[in-house]
Design an enzyme around this catalytic site. Sequence first.
Site, mmCIF file in Angstrom:
data_model
loop_
_atom_site.group_PDB
_atom_site.id
_atom_site.type_symbol
_atom_site.label_atom_id
_atom_site.label_comp_id
_atom_site.label_asym_id
_atom_site.label_seq_id
_atom_site.Cartn_x
_atom_site.Cartn_y
_atom_site.Cartn_z
ATOM 1 N N ASP A 294 0.870 -1.175 0.000
ATOM 2 C CA ASP A 294 0.000 0.000 0.000
ATOM 3 C C ASP A 294 0.908 1.226 0.000
ATOM 4 O O ASP A 294 1.855 1.300 0.774
ATOM 5 C CB ASP A 294 -0.891 -0.014 1.245
ATOM 6 C CG ASP A 294 -1.701 1.255 1.365
ATOM 7 O OD1 ASP A 294 -2.444 1.556 0.431
ATOM 8 O OD2 ASP A 294 -1.566 1.935 2.393
ATOM 9 N N ASP A 523 -1.607 -0.182 6.265
ATOM 10 C CA ASP A 523 -1.799 0.448 7.565
ATOM 11 C C ASP A 523 -3.205 0.987 7.762
ATOM 12 O O ASP A 523 -3.561 1.417 8.850
ATOM 13 C CB ASP A 523 -0.792 1.592 7.767
ATOM 14 C CG ASP A 523 -1.095 2.792 6.871
ATOM 15 O OD1 ASP A 523 -1.745 2.601 5.819
ATOM 16 O OD2 ASP A 523 -0.678 3.914 7.217
ATOM 17 N N ASP A 527 -7.078 -1.461 3.816
ATOM 18 C CA ASP A 527 -6.159 -2.570 3.553
ATOM 19 C C ASP A 527 -6.572 -3.858 4.259
ATOM 20 O O ASP A 527 -5.996 -4.919 3.995
ATOM 21 C CB ASP A 527 -4.734 -2.206 4.024
ATOM 22 C CG ASP A 527 -4.206 -0.965 3.338
ATOM 23 O OD1 ASP A 527 -4.395 -0.848 2.115
ATOM 24 O OD2 ASP A 527 -3.607 -0.119 4.026
#
Length: 765
Positions: A294, A523, A527
Amino acid sequence: MEKLKGLSEEKVLELKEKGLVNYNTEVKTKSIGQIIMMNFFTLFNFLNFGLALAIFLVGSYKNLLFLGVVFCNTLISTIQEIRSKKVIDKLSLLNESKATVIRDGIEKQIGIHEIVLGDIIKLRAGNQIVTDSRILDGEILVNESLITGESESVTKNKDMEILSGSFVVSGSCLAEVIHVGADNYTSQISAEAKYIKKVNSEIMNFLNKIIKYISIAIIPIGVLLFLGQMDSGSFSDTIIHVVAALIGMIPEGLVLLTSTVLAISVIRLSKYNVLVQELYCIETLARVDTICLDKTGTITKGEMEVSKLVPLNGTNMNEIIDALSMMSYHMDNDNQTMEAISKKYARRNDHKVIEIVPFSSQAKWSGISFEDVSYILGAPEIVLKDTSKIDKELNLYTSSNRTILLGKVNYKLNKTLPLDVEPMGLVIINDKVRLEAKATLEYFKEQGVDIKLISGDNPKTVAGVAEKVGLTNIKYIDMSRCDTPIIDMVDDYNVFGRVKPKQKKEIVMALKAHGHTVAMTGDGVNDVLALKEADCSVAMNSGSDAARNVSQLVLLDSNFSSMPKVVAEGRRSINNIQRSSSLFLCKTTYATLLAVLFMFLPLSYPFEPIQLTLISVVTIGIPSFILALEPNNERINGKIILNVLKRSIPTALTIVANIIIVTFLPNIIRLTTDEVSTLCVLLTGLTGFMLLYRISVPFNTLRRCLFGFLIVLFSVGVILFREFFSLTILTPKLLILTFALFMIAITLFNIFTDLFYKVSKKVKI
């Protein structure tokens, strides 16, 4: 939101005394007592002590030496597991989620296990809901996928209940705690409804199979071997030989080796501020060939700052600033865009708010309605649908920035995005790239790990960041405009932009379907679904509660540069376990085959327990533990079981062939029973060294010294302590026979090795 005072501290103490506190219903690690019980009171330990009792009763006390090895193995395993437990408990405490509660009218941060019944908790985007609660004020979008499996978010507002285990996607609210501890929804239905990913561990599956098969076979083999050996010697000799055969079959050191090495890995990783929440994920990460990153919070710091405003359609700059100032005042800073705007522009409160539409990672826009105008912030291609009129400005800024469109309409907003938004300006936001990101990605590239950069941002922005951190051959795609099934295109791109949370999960699933072992780092709330689906999930501690709670590894200092250390530790552990397991499985295999053979052969079993103890300590015990802790950063290839078998099976078959030849030698050459036994010990030891040589190549200083020391140790045992180990004097005849038979053993080893490779190619193992 209306002002709520919450509980008083006196009331909190009263509720705690009544036990109405959100105590932890999940035991994350075993207690020290449980660890001791589970390490000492095992099936194999019971078997060992049962066999030791049999030896004791026939008075052959020196053959009880194998118990010392058993006790040391168990003690080492117990100590390492307790050390590992203490490290995990300490890190888990540091990593424990916090909750914001209102007590005596003051907001305060407390541990989630300090929440009491009736507490007022404040929730915002990214928070996991840790207790069943009822909303008192505000509105939130909630994802209940972790408890229901449904990925679609649902809106919750005043007087509606929200369940523990779900998490807040957007918005904020104040809620009253209605259940604590075991009364919480997740505590009641965790076994049925909460999705728990099955541990995908070849090592664990491999060990379980070995233990299962040996446990089933050892007792009937022992009984039949005892009956078959009754005619080959006295009762006490029969007991000694049968015990020797069964001791050789027990692979207790293999289980110890694995648990010890993984426990040491947990301790080592803790020094890099890495919390291992699932032990066997160390193995999985070591096998990863694709890592999905990410962008925000992983590659970048997640610290957004407004760098520029670009007016559109002749809009006055002051009008843009005024709109942003009012939005930042009235809208919660529950996403990075609003937080960056709030830091940049003074907040204003001079207009009456009619409606607020909070930001959603699914919708990718937010808005606010005042009496005379409504403002909208969101992704340009989402808000405008047709961006052709502002493509010139977009092309200038989207290559390496997050570009947000500020637009307006002259009527009240609802949950549906208006179709006639008038663009006012572009808000250009930069996300600082982590200094360590480039070196970390370079490491993965060198290790042959494919990198996929995934983000909800504009794909050009993500590609620009990818270029900054050294990603090469960049091919990006806008997932919001992609009609091709993800499974058909996932291998063709390495940058994915405008990805929705559900699509992140689908990308991971598609990669797995193509045979990849996938790690996911993230985080944020968006996600979570992908983290849960990945073979190995890694969360930043600075991220959301939900991301941390579902991940197997947590980087406590949110430092992405720890990842190479984690991978290196995983590879060291698994490669060394594979290598050392070959030694243990070789012993178990040849001991089992010999036990079965001597059930039918009219010959006495050639070993005593004390002799197998000497062979095992020198060719298995000492080298396996030293080699298992060596540095080893080789990429793991192939299946673990095949990697172990290709070394152990040819050696085991060679040892069995040696023993058969030696036991039939007295029909050709005159040999005493003691000489036959001594030849068997020498050949088994030397063949064990042959395997040890194979797994030690290429030699370094440590391996060279270790190999030399073990040969000396074996020689000392055979020559100076021959009576203790029930061996005869090494006459020239025995030495010549040993040399000749060892030459035969080398030839047999090569034949069996070639044969195994040919068979393994044809048969799926």
